[in-house]
Design a protein around this motif. Structure first.
Motif, PDB file in Angstrom:
ATOM      1  N   LEU A  74      65.180  -8.670  29.934  1.00 33.33           N
ATOM      2  CA  LEU A  74      64.154  -7.893  30.622  1.00 33.33           C
ATOM      3  C   LEU A  74      64.254  -6.447  30.175  1.00 33.33           C
ATOM      4  O   LEU A  74      65.294  -6.017  29.667  1.00 33.33           O
ATOM      5  CB  LEU A  74      64.339  -7.972  32.143  1.00 33.33           C
ATOM      6  CG  LEU A  74      64.123  -9.353  32.759  1.00 33.33           C
ATOM      7  CD1 LEU A  74      65.438 -10.085  32.871  1.00 33.33           C
ATOM      8  CD2 LEU A  74      63.495  -9.208  34.112  1.00 33.33           C
ATOM      9  N   ARG A  75      63.171  -5.718  30.398  1.00 33.02           N
ATOM     10  CA  ARG A  75      63.143  -4.279  30.170  1.00 33.02           C
ATOM     11  C   ARG A  75      62.884  -3.665  31.534  1.00 33.02           C
ATOM     12  O   ARG A  75      61.866  -3.952  32.165  1.00 33.02           O
ATOM     13  CB  ARG A  75      62.042  -3.896  29.185  1.00 33.02           C
ATOM     14  CG  ARG A  75      62.165  -4.562  27.820  1.00 33.02           C
ATOM     15  CD  ARG A  75      63.147  -3.917  26.908  1.00 33.02           C
ATOM     16  NE  ARG A  75      62.692  -2.572  26.601  1.00 33.02           N
ATOM     17  CZ  ARG A  75      63.488  -1.587  26.250  1.00 33.02           C
ATOM     18  NH1 ARG A  75      64.773  -1.770  26.154  1.00 33.02           N
ATOM     19  NH2 ARG A  75      63.022  -0.394  25.999  1.00 33.02           N
ATOM     20  N   PRO A 117      57.656   6.235  31.564  1.00 28.98           N
ATOM     21  CA  PRO A 117      57.513   5.079  30.694  1.00 28.98           C
ATOM     22  C   PRO A 117      58.804   4.666  30.000  1.00 28.98           C
ATOM     23  O   PRO A 117      58.774   3.947  29.007  1.00 28.98           O
ATOM     24  CB  PRO A 117      56.488   5.562  29.671  1.00 28.98           C
ATOM     25  CG  PRO A 117      56.844   7.014  29.468  1.00 28.98           C
ATOM     26  CD  PRO A 117      57.296   7.481  30.841  1.00 28.98           C
ATOM     27  N   PHE A 118      59.941   5.088  30.472  1.00 30.53           N
ATOM     28  CA  PHE A 118      61.204   4.806  29.802  1.00 30.53           C
ATOM     29  C   PHE A 118      61.829   3.533  30.366  1.00 30.53           C
ATOM     30  O   PHE A 118      61.990   3.398  31.581  1.00 30.53           O
ATOM     31  CB  PHE A 118      62.163   5.995  29.949  1.00 30.53           C
ATOM     32  CG  PHE A 118      61.537   7.268  29.459  1.00 30.53           C
ATOM     33  CD1 PHE A 118      61.385   7.502  28.102  1.00 30.53           C
ATOM     34  CD2 PHE A 118      61.072   8.223  30.347  1.00 30.53           C
ATOM     35  CE1 PHE A 118      60.784   8.662  27.640  1.00 30.53           C
ATOM     36  CE2 PHE A 118      60.474   9.385  29.903  1.00 30.53           C
ATOM     37  CZ  PHE A 118      60.327   9.608  28.543  1.00 30.53           C
ATOM     38  N   TYR A 119      62.179   2.614  29.480  1.00 32.63           N
ATOM     39  CA  TYR A 119      62.731   1.318  29.863  1.00 32.63           C
ATOM     40  C   TYR A 119      64.087   1.120  29.213  1.00 32.63           C
ATOM     41  O   TYR A 119      64.337   1.599  28.112  1.00 32.63           O
ATOM     42  CB  TYR A 119      61.801   0.177  29.414  1.00 32.63           C
ATOM     43  CG  TYR A 119      60.573   0.042  30.279  1.00 32.63           C
ATOM     44  CD1 TYR A 119      60.517  -0.923  31.276  1.00 32.63           C
ATOM     45  CD2 TYR A 119      59.475   0.878  30.105  1.00 32.63           C
ATOM     46  CE1 TYR A 119      59.394  -1.053  32.084  1.00 32.63           C
ATOM     47  CE2 TYR A 119      58.354   0.760  30.912  1.00 32.63           C
ATOM     48  CZ  TYR A 119      58.322  -0.208  31.894  1.00 32.63           C
ATOM     49  OH  TYR A 119      57.217  -0.330  32.691  1.00 32.63           O
ATOM     50  N   GLY A 120      64.952   0.379  29.908  1.00 26.69           N
ATOM     51  CA  GLY A 120      66.261   0.028  29.377  1.00 26.69           C
ATOM     52  C   GLY A 120      66.422  -1.480  29.343  1.00 26.69           C
ATOM     53  O   GLY A 120      65.722  -2.220  30.042  1.00 26.69           O
ATOM     54  N   ASN A 121      67.345  -1.937  28.521  1.00 22.19           N
ATOM     55  CA  ASN A 121      67.607  -3.369  28.394  1.00 22.19           C
ATOM     56  C   ASN A 121      68.385  -3.897  29.587  1.00 22.19           C
ATOM     57  O   ASN A 121      69.295  -3.240  30.088  1.00 22.19           O
ATOM     58  CB  ASN A 121      68.407  -3.656  27.121  1.00 22.19           C
ATOM     59  CG  ASN A 121      67.583  -3.429  25.879  1.00 22.19           C
ATOM     60  OD1 ASN A 121      66.482  -3.947  25.766  1.00 22.19           O
ATOM     61  ND2 ASN A 121      68.100  -2.638  24.963  1.00 22.19           N
ATOM     62  N   TYR A 122      68.043  -5.096  30.002  1.00 17.64           N
ATOM     63  CA  TYR A 122      68.730  -5.821  31.072  1.00 17.64           C
ATOM     64  C   TYR A 122      68.820  -7.248  30.558  1.00 17.64           C
ATOM     65  O   TYR A 122      67.835  -7.982  30.560  1.00 17.64           O
ATOM     66  CB  TYR A 122      67.897  -5.746  32.351  1.00 17.64           C
ATOM     67  CG  TYR A 122      68.475  -6.477  33.552  1.00 17.64           C
ATOM     68  CD1 TYR A 122      69.040  -5.762  34.603  1.00 17.64           C
ATOM     69  CD2 TYR A 122      68.395  -7.856  33.673  1.00 17.64           C
ATOM     70  CE1 TYR A 122      69.523  -6.409  35.737  1.00 17.64           C
ATOM     71  CE2 TYR A 122      68.889  -8.512  34.791  1.00 17.64           C
ATOM     72  CZ  TYR A 122      69.449  -7.784  35.818  1.00 17.64           C
ATOM     73  OH  TYR A 122      69.921  -8.423  36.944  1.00 17.64           O
ATOM     74  N   TRP A 123      69.995  -7.618  30.031  1.00 19.17           N
ATOM     75  CA  TRP A 123      70.178  -8.937  29.434  1.00 19.17           C
ATOM     76  C   TRP A 123      71.117  -9.768  30.304  1.00 19.17           C
ATOM     77  O   TRP A 123      72.192  -9.290  30.707  1.00 19.17           O
ATOM     78  CB  TRP A 123      70.765  -8.811  28.041  1.00 19.17           C
ATOM     79  CG  TRP A 123      69.819  -8.239  27.014  1.00 19.17           C
ATOM     80  CD1 TRP A 123      68.619  -7.621  27.226  1.00 19.17           C
ATOM     81  CD2 TRP A 123      70.024  -8.227  25.610  1.00 19.17           C
ATOM     82  NE1 TRP A 123      68.073  -7.222  26.038  1.00 19.17           N
ATOM     83  CE2 TRP A 123      68.907  -7.590  25.023  1.00 19.17           C
ATOM     84  CE3 TRP A 123      71.043  -8.681  24.783  1.00 19.17           C
ATOM     85  CZ2 TRP A 123      68.779  -7.408  23.650  1.00 19.17           C
ATOM     86  CZ3 TRP A 123      70.927  -8.503  23.423  1.00 19.17           C
ATOM     87  CH2 TRP A 123      69.797  -7.872  22.863  1.00 19.17           C
ATOM     88  N   VAL A 124      70.740 -10.991  30.568  1.00 22.97           N
ATOM     89  CA  VAL A 124      71.574 -11.927  31.323  1.00 22.97           C
ATOM     90  C   VAL A 124      72.521 -12.585  30.319  1.00 22.97           C
ATOM     91  O   VAL A 124      72.105 -13.399  29.496  1.00 22.97           O
ATOM     92  CB  VAL A 124      70.715 -12.963  32.075  1.00 22.97           C
ATOM     93  CG1 VAL A 124      71.604 -13.940  32.822  1.00 22.97           C
ATOM     94  CG2 VAL A 124      69.757 -12.257  33.031  1.00 22.97           C
TER      95      VAL A 124
END
Length: 189
Positions: free
Chosen positions: A114-115, A121-128
């Protein structure tokens, strides 16, 4: 006098936004220029099972959670095609801090990536990265390995299970010593 106060506040707000914008832009440029070792995620996340409340059991300390001293939790709610994110924690003075964000599913990731943004508008990574088959705990991270979390459906995890999750984090390139146990003494309602 009121106009002078408003002008002063407006000027300070613009300055703060400019500083945040410069910092965020610089961070994005640095992130774009770095190459990270590959990192595997779980094969698939069933989003409806993932939704709900999670307690932070351990994490890699970071600046955006610096005000949190205990009882950190995250709640995920489906919001059309995105996921609403509600993070809450207890601060040093005992008050509750809340941050609301949005997560967008990354295409072709089977919901494992997910972002997330709390400041669009700034997004970061969210990885399971690892997930209990019964959706009772999860290891979350991102490619730079600067951020990581162990979340649980309960405020605490068995120490042997927590050690096993940290073992998995090490196989993915994290250092066990980066993670700090989160205090969960008075979970938020």
């Amino acid at each position: 006098m009121n106009q002078l106060i408003r002008a002063s506040l407006s000027s300070r707000l613009r300055t703060k936004l400019l500083i945040v914008g410069i910092f965020a832009s610089a961070s994005l440029l640095v992130a774009c220029n770095e190459n990270y070792a590959p990192m595997e995620t779980v094969k698939q996340v069933e989003l409806n099972r993932y939704l709900g409340k999670w307690y932070q059991v351990a994490y890699i300390p970071n600046s955006f959670q610096s005000m949190c001293v205990a009882d950190t939790q995250a709640e995920y709610q489906l919001d059309d095609t995105d996921v609403r994110v509600i993070n809450r924690c207890r601060t040093k003075d005992g008050s509750v801090e809340q941050a609301n964000g949005i997560a967008k599913l990354v295409e072709n990731s089977n919901n494992a990536k997910l972002r997330v943004s709390f400041f669009r508008p700034f997004y970061g990574n969210y990885w399971v990265l690892d997930l209990d088959s019964n959706y009772q705990w999860v290891l979350v991270g991102e490619p730079s390995r600067k951020y990581g979390w162990i979340l649980s459906r309960t405020p605490q995890l068995d120490s042997a299970l927590q050690k096993s999750i940290l073992d998995k984090a090490e196989t993915l390139g994290y250092q066990r010593s980066q993670f700090q146990v989160s205090a969960q003494s008075n979970p938020l309602k």
